[in-house]
Every structure is written in structure tokens, then in C-alpha cells.
Write a protein that holds these residues in place. Structure first.
Motif, PDB file in Angstrom:
ATOM      1  N   ALA A  98       0.830  -1.212   0.000  1.00 22.50           N
ATOM      2  CA  ALA A  98       0.000   0.000   0.000  1.00 22.50           C
ATOM      3  C   ALA A  98       0.862   1.259   0.000  1.00 22.50           C
ATOM      4  N   GLU A  99       2.106   1.139   0.477  1.00 23.23           N
ATOM      5  CA  GLU A  99       2.998   2.304   0.558  1.00 23.23           C
ATOM      6  C   GLU A  99       3.798   2.510  -0.728  1.00 23.23           C
ATOM      7  N   ARG A 100       3.727   1.564  -1.626  1.00 25.57           N
ATOM      8  CA  ARG A 100       4.526   1.658  -2.846  1.00 25.57           C
ATOM      9  C   ARG A 100       3.791   2.486  -3.901  1.00 25.57           C
ATOM     10  N   ILE A 101       4.553   3.142  -4.768  1.00 23.18           N
ATOM     11  CA  ILE A 101       3.934   3.834  -5.903  1.00 23.18           C
ATOM     12  C   ILE A 101       3.468   2.761  -6.882  1.00 23.18           C
ATOM     13  N   HIS A 102       2.179   2.782  -7.202  1.00 23.85           N
ATOM     14  CA  HIS A 102       1.618   1.760  -8.084  1.00 23.85           C
ATOM     15  C   HIS A 102       1.755   2.200  -9.542  1.00 23.85           C
ATOM     16  N   ILE A 103       2.483   1.415 -10.309  1.00 22.67           N
ATOM     17  CA  ILE A 103       2.670   1.728 -11.733  1.00 22.67           C
ATOM     18  C   ILE A 103       1.872   0.717 -12.546  1.00 22.67           C
ATOM     19  N   GLY A 104       0.803   1.160 -13.175  1.00 20.96           N
ATOM     20  CA  GLY A 104      -0.057   0.276 -13.977  1.00 20.96           C
ATOM     21  C   GLY A 104       0.440   0.275 -15.420  1.00 20.96           C
ATOM     22  N   ILE A 105       0.518  -0.909 -16.009  1.00 25.90           N
ATOM     23  CA  ILE A 105       0.996  -1.009 -17.394  1.00 25.90           C
ATOM     24  C   ILE A 105      -0.151  -1.471 -18.276  1.00 25.90           C
ATOM     25  N   PHE A 106      -0.563  -0.616 -19.180  1.00 26.43           N
ATOM     26  CA  PHE A 106      -1.747  -0.862 -20.004  1.00 26.43           C
ATOM     27  C   PHE A 106      -1.342  -0.947 -21.470  1.00 26.43           C
ATOM     28  N   GLY A 107      -2.238  -1.465 -22.272  1.00 29.72           N
ATOM     29  CA  GLY A 107      -1.959  -1.514 -23.705  1.00 29.72           C
ATOM     30  C   GLY A 107      -2.755  -2.626 -24.349  1.00 29.72           C
ATOM     31  N   LYS A 108      -2.761  -2.606 -25.686  1.00 37.06           N
ATOM     32  CA  LYS A 108      -3.469  -3.659 -26.412  1.00 37.06           C
ATOM     33  C   LYS A 108      -2.765  -5.001 -26.199  1.00 37.06           C
ATOM     34  N   ARG A 109      -3.475  -6.062 -26.544  1.00 31.28           N
ATOM     35  CA  ARG A 109      -2.838  -7.375 -26.473  1.00 31.28           C
ATOM     36  C   ARG A 109      -1.583  -7.382 -27.342  1.00 31.28           C
ATOM     37  N   ASN A 110      -0.573  -8.022 -26.846  1.00 30.65           N
ATOM     38  CA  ASN A 110       0.664  -8.194 -27.607  1.00 30.65           C
ATOM     39  C   ASN A 110       1.382  -6.887 -27.983  1.00 30.65           C
ATOM     40  N   ALA A 111       1.079  -5.823 -27.210  1.00 33.18           N
ATOM     41  CA  ALA A 111       1.785  -4.556 -27.470  1.00 33.18           C
ATOM     42  C   ALA A 111       3.192  -4.607 -26.899  1.00 33.18           C
ATOM     43  N   GLY A 112       3.441  -5.611 -26.038  1.00 36.95           N
ATOM     44  CA  GLY A 112       4.784  -5.742 -25.453  1.00 36.95           C
ATOM     45  C   GLY A 112       4.817  -5.358 -23.980  1.00 36.95           C
ATOM     46  N   LYS A 113       3.657  -5.419 -23.311  1.00 36.91           N
ATOM     47  CA  LYS A 113       3.582  -5.005 -21.894  1.00 36.91           C
ATOM     48  C   LYS A 113       4.431  -5.907 -20.997  1.00 36.91           C
ATOM     49  N   SER A 114       4.216  -7.213 -21.153  1.00 36.95           N
ATOM     50  CA  SER A 114       4.918  -8.136 -20.257  1.00 36.95           C
ATOM     51  C   SER A 114       6.425  -8.078 -20.480  1.00 36.95           C
ATOM     52  N   SER A 115       6.841  -7.956 -21.745  1.00 36.89           N
ATOM     53  CA  SER A 115       8.287  -7.849 -22.015  1.00 36.89           C
ATOM     54  C   SER A 115       8.837  -6.578 -21.403  1.00 36.89           C
ATOM     55  N   LEU A 116       8.035  -5.518 -21.405  1.00 37.75           N
ATOM     56  CA  LEU A 116       8.483  -4.259 -20.814  1.00 37.75           C
ATOM     57  C   LEU A 116       8.676  -4.424 -19.303  1.00 37.75           C
ATOM     58  N   VAL A 117       7.713  -5.103 -18.649  1.00 36.83           N
ATOM     59  CA  VAL A 117       7.840  -5.353 -17.203  1.00 36.83           C
ATOM     60  C   VAL A 117       9.137  -6.114 -16.942  1.00 36.83           C
ATOM     61  N   ASN A 118       9.385  -7.115 -17.746  1.00 40.77           N
ATOM     62  CA  ASN A 118      10.615  -7.906 -17.562  1.00 40.77           C
ATOM     63  C   ASN A 118      11.857  -7.054 -17.741  1.00 40.77           C
ATOM     64  N   ALA A 119      11.812  -6.149 -18.732  1.00 39.62           N
ATOM     65  CA  ALA A 119      12.990  -5.309 -18.982  1.00 39.62           C
ATOM     66  C   ALA A 119      13.191  -4.325 -17.833  1.00 39.62           C
ATOM     67  N   ILE A 120      12.081  -3.819 -17.263  1.00 40.57           N
ATOM     68  CA  ILE A 120      12.216  -2.864 -16.152  1.00 40.57           C
ATOM     69  C   ILE A 120      12.747  -3.570 -14.911  1.00 40.57           C
ATOM     70  N   THR A 121      12.192  -4.755 -14.638  1.00 39.84           N
ATOM     71  CA  THR A 121      12.584  -5.449 -13.410  1.00 39.84           C
ATOM     72  C   THR A 121      13.889  -6.221 -13.591  1.00 39.84           C
ATOM     73  N   GLY A 122      14.234  -6.473 -14.830  1.00 38.55           N
ATOM     74  CA  GLY A 122      15.419  -7.290 -15.084  1.00 38.55           C
ATOM     75  C   GLY A 122      15.164  -8.742 -14.728  1.00 38.55           C
ATOM     76  N   GLN A 123      13.893  -9.098 -14.636  1.00 41.43           N
ATOM     77  CA  GLN A 123      13.539 -10.489 -14.282  1.00 41.43           C
ATOM     78  C   GLN A 123      12.458 -10.989 -15.215  1.00 41.43           C
ATOM     79  N   LYS A 124      12.376 -12.306 -15.301  1.00 41.71           N
ATOM     80  CA  LYS A 124      11.278 -12.863 -16.068  1.00 41.71           C
ATOM     81  C   LYS A 124      10.100 -13.002 -15.117  1.00 41.71           C
ATOM     82  N   LEU A 125       9.051 -12.211 -15.350  1.00 42.76           N
ATOM     83  CA  LEU A 125       7.954 -12.195 -14.385  1.00 42.76           C
ATOM     84  C   LEU A 125       6.644 -12.594 -15.045  1.00 42.76           C
ATOM     85  N   ALA A 126       6.225 -11.782 -15.990  1.00 44.10           N
ATOM     86  CA  ALA A 126       4.960 -12.078 -16.640  1.00 44.10           C
ATOM     87  C   ALA A 126       5.192 -13.149 -17.703  1.00 44.10           C
ATOM     88  N   VAL A 127       4.129 -13.779 -18.113  1.00 38.79           N
ATOM     89  CA  VAL A 127       4.247 -14.775 -19.177  1.00 38.79           C
ATOM     90  C   VAL A 127       4.350 -14.007 -20.493  1.00 38.79           C
TER      91      VAL A 127
END
Ligand code: SF4
Length: 395
Positions: free
Chosen positions: A9-38
Motif C-alpha cells: 500500500a505504501e509503494r507507488i503503483h505503476i499500472g501497465i496498459f496496452g493492447k494485447r501483444n503490445a509488449g507489456k509483459s516484455s516491458l515489465v521484464n525489462a524494467i525489473t530485469g527479471q522474467k515475471l509475466a508470461v
């Protein structure tokens, strides 16, 4: 949550939106440097929002929330659209991901309209810049999750938007006390208290008191008289769990400031003023009136016990009539509030600021009084004025 973690609740919430296959999950992975989303090339792989808590330099603790694409079709699609919309409610900063080979779609324009309506700062992120020509202006940035190009700049851009939100200077108690003060905290330990630990507002208060170079003393509700009698200097403030208000208000001398964790939390989250006004509506309740009791999470037994058992009993006794109680918990919150005469919300310690304020504003806009557990309990114990006195000049 680990002991050293910042609560979500104390963290800044960053929502990632976009059309299907726009590259959202890959972007999350690139920001975190981890494989997170499918991540896959099949459009619409992320069916539920996936969250990742992380330290995002130079920003600090954030929660990244990847959402399902909102342009899906059919029943499954609309469920996914709804899931993405719920994320909007708690988003502090939005990233709209657009495939560089395409232009902003009608769906993207719709979501931008929502960001603007809800006052959510946003960045349009053109993905896959390694494959297509980058497009940039001051609201957009081009990145490649594949090569890492633009990711650092994106983080810096998020950092500068976060400064506009300005949420780091709020305190739970520290601005009410001065160096060397003693603060007495009353923490009931009954069968509904979580085993072996304190709950979030209690931990947060202790940390805040220590940060302010003050002395935190903790007791259970049956040791209050004894604790105060043993102190050379009386406590600057006594903070109790709201459910002990009845007993504690008798045991704490009138000349000592008394409040509760829940009342402090209402101020911290930004709705103390409206909750204070709403508490007096308890006196107007009549036979059969519908009251909504709302909890911010589903797993907290102590709050649940207050919300579903103790509070309804106190209100019925206070009003001298039968009332009709309805309950909501966790992420669920009714969209139609028109039938309620009063809404009583928990402290909302697990909800993001945006989500709790969205709820409070929605209730307030519907012309329905809203208060919180602490203020409602203080009111029925006849100590609302006393327990909110410290808010007089600092609400
Ligand atoms: S969000 Fe509400 S119900 Fe959950 S622990 Fe915090 S105060 Fe209790």
C-alpha cells in the motif's frame, strides 16, 4: 511480505496498459530485469493482472502491475477488460504500451481519456524500437525490451512523474510529537490478533515514533492504568486499537490526548475530515436502514471481527433499533451505493491511497455519509471529539 519489505500500500503503483501483444509483459521484464509475466507472441497471454514489488531507482519502492490487453473480444475478453479497469483505480502512474509498428488505436485513446479523467500521470511507451523507427515527444518514449534501449530513460521519466505525486512527506504520528515525547500504544492481544506479530498500522506507528526520536511504550488494554501510573512524565499521546476505546477512555486521564490507529490512518490516507463529518450520521439511522461495512482486505481476522460482529452490535445498541448490514471486502466494492444510509470503511491500511480515496470520493459524491471503524466506535462511545482533538489543526 518479508520483514524488511515496504508494504504494497505504501509503494507507488505503476499500472501497465496496452493492447494485447503490445509488449507489456516484455516491458515489465525489462524494467525489473527479471522474467515475471508470461511473455509469448500469442496475443492476450496475461489474463490476470500480475504485480511485482521492486525498488526502482531513483524512485524507491514501487509496485508494477501488468494488465491484460483491453481490446480482447468475447466474454473472456470483457472479463480481462474489467480486470484492467480495476487496476486503473489503484494506479498512481500509468504506462501505455503501443507497438512501434502501429499507431495509437481507438482502445488506446479510450484509456488515455480514462487517465486524464482520473488525473493519473502517464507515459506512452512505444515498444520494439529495435525493429521500427522510434517515435518520441515529451509524453512518449521509445524502448526496446529486447536490447534494453530506452529503459533507463523510461525509469528516469517515471521518477520525474513520481515527484509530482508528492507522497513521501506524510507521517502517521511523527508530526504530532516532538523529540523525547513518550507515546503509549495500546494493543489488545486477543484470539483474533494475528499470531506472533503486530498489524501494519501498529508497526508503522512504532517506526514513526522511533524516527521522531521519541519513546514508544506498548501495553495491552488491561495494563493502561498501571503503565501511566509508572511513568515519570505523562505520555504526549495515547494511541489505542479502536475496539478498546470504551475501556481505555476511562483509564486514560482526560488531560492526555487519546486517539486510535484507525483515526490516524484516516488522516494519513487523506479522508479524516469526511470521516469525521460522516460519523455523526450514525445518530440519524432508523429501523431497517441499510449500512455498508467495507473492509480493504479479506484475510484480517481482527478487522473482520470488528466489522461483522462488534460494530453492528454497537450500532444497533446505540441507535436502539434494528439495522440492515451488508459487507464488502478486499477488492470488491459495490458500484451502486444508492440504497445505503451510511458506509463504514476499515482503516484501509492495505489499500493504495488512490483506491481508498476513490472509494471515499465515490461515496461522498453519491451524497452518502462515510466514516471509518475508529471514528464510528469513538462516536458510539461518546468520545469522538476527544479522540479526534489532535486533528483539530492538522487534518
Ligand atoms: S485493509 Fe482494512 S481490513 Fe485489512 S488489515 Fe487494513 S484495516 Fe484491516
Amino acid at each position: 511480505m518479508g520483514l524488511n519489505d515496504t508494504p504494497n500500500a505504501e509503494r507507488i503503483h505503476i499500472g501497465i496498459f496496452g493492447k494485447r501483444n503490445a509488449g507489456k509483459s516484455s516491458l515489465v521484464n525489462a524494467i525489473t530485469g527479471q522474467k515475471l509475466a508470461v511473455v509469448s507472441d500469442v496475443p492476450g497471454t496475461t489474463t490476470d493482472p500480475v504485480s511485482k514489488a521492486m525498488e526502482l531507482l531513483p524512485l524507491g519502492p514501487v509496485l508494477l502491475i501488468d494488465t491484460p490487453g483491453y481490446d480482447d473480444e468475447g466474454e473472456l475478453g470483457s472479463l480481462r477488460v474489467e480486470a484492467a479497469r480495476k487496476v486503473l483505480y489503484k494506479t498512481d502512474i500509468a504506462l501505455l504500451v503501443v507497438d512501434s509498428s502501429e499507431s495509437v488505436s481507438a482502445g488506446d485513446t479510450d484509456i488515455i481519456r480514462e487517465f486524464e479523467k482520473m488525473n493519473i500521470p502517464y507515459i506512452i511507451v512505444y515498444s520494439k524500437s529495435d525493429k521500427y523507427d522510434p517515435k518520441t515527444d515529451n509524453k512518449t518514449i521509445s524502448v526496446s525490451a529486447h536490447t534494453g534501449e530506452g529503459i533507463h530513460e523510461l525509469k528516469e521519466k517515471i521518477g520525474s512523474l513520481a515527484k509530482l505525486i508528492g507522497r513521501n512527506d506524510r507521517r502517521l504520528v511523527a508530526d504530532f510529537i516532538k523529540k523525547g515525547d513518550t507515546i503509549l500504544l495500546i494493543i489488545p492481544i486477543d484470539e483474533s490478533a494475528p499470531k506472533g506479530r503486530l498489524i501494519l498500522p501498529q508497526q508503522q506507528a512504532i517506526r514513526d515514533i522511533l524516527d521522531a526520536d521519541c519513546i514508544a511504550v506498548e501495553v495491552k488494554e488491561d495494563r493502561v492504568k498501571e503503565a501511566i501510573a509508572g511513568m515519570k512524565v505523562k505520555p504526549a499521546i495515547v494511541i489505542t486499537d479502536s475496539q478498546a476505546f470504551g475501556r481505555v477512555s476511562k483509564d486514560v486521564p482526560e488531560d492526555i490526548l487519546l486517539t486510535s490507529f484507525s483515526i490516524l490512518m484516516a488522516r494519513y490516507k487523506g479522508f479524516a475530515e469526511v470521516a469525521l463529518k460522516g460519523a455523526s450520521a450514525i445518530d440519524t439511522l432508523k429501523e431497517g436502514d441499510r449500512v455498508l461495512i467495507s473492509e480493504g482486505c479479506t484475510h484480517h481476522r481482527q478487522c473482520n471481527d470488528i466489522g461483522t460482529v462488534k460494530l453492528p452490535a454497537m450500532l444497533k445498541r446505540h441507535c436502539g433499533c434494528d439495522l440492515s448490514f451488508e459487507y464488502s471486502s478486499g477488492g470488491g466494492f459495490p458500484e451502486d451505493l444508492s440504497e445505503y444510509k451510511l458506509v463504514i470503511h476499515c482503516g484501509g491500511c492495505m489499500l493504495s491511497d488512490r483506491e481508498i480515496l476513490r472509494r471515499i470520493n465515490m461515496i461522498d459524491m453519491a451524497g452518502i455519509p462515510v466514516t471509518n471503524y475508529g471514528m464510528a466506535i469513538a462516536h458510539v462511545n461518546g468520545i469522538l471529539e476527544r479522540s479526534t482533538k489532535l486533528l483539530d489543526n492538522n487534518i
